[in-house]
Design a protein around this motif. Structure first.
Motif, mmCIF file in Angstrom:
data_model
loop_
_atom_site.group_PDB
_atom_site.id
_atom_site.type_symbol
_atom_site.label_atom_id
_atom_site.label_comp_id
_atom_site.label_asym_id
_atom_site.label_seq_id
_atom_site.Cartn_x
_atom_site.Cartn_y
_atom_site.Cartn_z
ATOM 1 N N ASP A 255 -59.499 -3.368 -0.201
ATOM 2 C CA ASP A 255 -58.223 -2.917 -0.745
ATOM 3 C C ASP A 255 -58.406 -2.303 -2.123
ATOM 4 O OD1 ASP A 255 -56.864 -3.809 1.477
ATOM 5 O OD2 ASP A 255 -56.302 -5.727 0.577
ATOM 6 N N LEU A 256 -57.615 -1.277 -2.379
ATOM 7 C CA LEU A 256 -57.592 -0.608 -3.680
ATOM 8 C C LEU A 256 -56.159 -0.602 -4.196
ATOM 9 C CD1 LEU A 256 -59.783 2.521 -2.823
ATOM 10 C CD2 LEU A 256 -60.479 0.549 -4.205
ATOM 11 N N ALA A 257 -55.995 -0.596 -5.505
ATOM 12 C CA ALA A 257 -54.665 -0.552 -6.102
ATOM 13 C C ALA A 257 -53.970 0.768 -5.799
ATOM 14 C CB ALA A 257 -54.763 -0.770 -7.612
ATOM 15 N N SER A 258 -54.736 1.847 -5.724
ATOM 16 C CA SER A 258 -54.178 3.155 -5.396
ATOM 17 C C SER A 258 -55.282 3.991 -4.747
ATOM 18 C CB SER A 258 -53.629 3.850 -6.649
ATOM 19 O OG SER A 258 -54.658 4.017 -7.602
ATOM 20 N N PRO A 259 -54.899 5.044 -4.030
ATOM 21 C CA PRO A 259 -55.898 5.866 -3.344
ATOM 22 C C PRO A 259 -56.866 6.543 -4.315
ATOM 23 C CG PRO A 259 -53.692 6.340 -2.510
ATOM 24 C CD PRO A 259 -53.533 5.478 -3.731
ATOM 25 N N LEU A 260 -58.100 6.705 -3.875
ATOM 26 C CA LEU A 260 -59.111 7.475 -4.595
ATOM 27 C C LEU A 260 -59.439 8.673 -3.715
ATOM 28 C CD1 LEU A 260 -61.540 4.597 -5.704
ATOM 29 C CD2 LEU A 260 -59.683 5.625 -7.019
ATOM 30 N N LYS A 261 -59.311 9.865 -4.254
ATOM 31 C CA LYS A 261 -59.549 11.073 -3.461
ATOM 32 C C LYS A 261 -60.949 11.618 -3.718
ATOM 33 C CE LYS A 261 -54.751 12.137 -3.119
ATOM 34 N NZ LYS A 261 -53.713 13.118 -3.019
ATOM 35 N N PHE A 262 -61.588 12.034 -2.640
ATOM 36 C CA PHE A 262 -62.926 12.608 -2.684
ATOM 37 C C PHE A 262 -62.903 13.952 -1.970
ATOM 38 C CE2 PHE A 262 -63.652 8.178 -3.428
ATOM 39 C CZ PHE A 262 -64.802 8.100 -4.195
ATOM 40 N N THR A 263 -63.826 14.823 -2.358
ATOM 41 C CA THR A 263 -64.015 16.109 -1.692
ATOM 42 C C THR A 263 -65.312 16.040 -0.895
ATOM 43 O OG1 THR A 263 -62.899 17.297 -3.476
ATOM 44 C CG2 THR A 263 -64.358 18.589 -2.066
#
Length: 177
Positions: free
Chosen positions: A149-157
């Protein structure tokens, strides 16, 4: 400065099976001994950061020490490095940001982050810059997950995909900030 994950997972996202085993990683025939890009990767990092459990797993492998770079082990319980590894393994403890800052100040700027809990903790603090994930075509149905689980999304390319041994796919992602 980069914190980079280089790891293999099952199709369903596990890094170890229900019995905490990783034998399934080696079930794909590899008659030529292809390193799947590992040597090129390791040549481009300065040091490794891993947890105590990962160190214990590596020490249990029936092979020579696999790393040519310093290995910093995160542990609040270990008080000394296993005998014979004093020049290869170094114990660190404290807050991740402080540890990474200290390592960067010592010239270790490209860090290979390894181990399930360690990777998850780095991700929780948004401290992963690259993910290199090799997917093994097996469904384990449970075990130790790569992600938590994460507090908020992490975006990757997504920047690259490489196929190995006609069945493994290695994907390379860069963190969008």
């Amino acid at each position: 400065m980069s914190n980079i994950v280089y790891i293999a997972t099952s199709l369903d996202g596990y890094i170890a099976d229900k019995n905490n085993q990783i034998d399934w990683l080696h079930e794909i025939p590899n008659p030529e001994g292809d390193d799947l890009g590992f040597n090129d990767f390791i040549d481009n990092i300065d040091a490794l950061v891993m947890g105590r459990n990962t160190l214990e797993a590596v020490l249990s492998f029936d092979c020579d020490w696999p790393y040519s770079k310093p290995v910093f082990v995160l542990s609040n319980t270990m008080t000394e490095v296993p005998s014979g590894y004093e020049e290869k393994v170094f114990l660190v403890k404290g807050e991740l940001k402080g540890i990474v800052k200290d390592l960067n100040e010592q010239g270790f700027n490209k860090l290979y982050i390894d181990g399930g809990v360690t990777i998850q903790n780095f991700l929780k603090q948004d401290m992963i810059d690259e993910l290199i994930i090799t997917t093994i075509p097996v469904l384990l149905g449970g075990g130790i997950p790569l992600f938590a689980d994460l507090a908020s999304p992490l975006k990757f390319t997504h920047v690259k995909a490489q196929r190995y041994l006609n069945c493994l796919v290695q994907n390379h992602f860069i963190r969008q900030k």
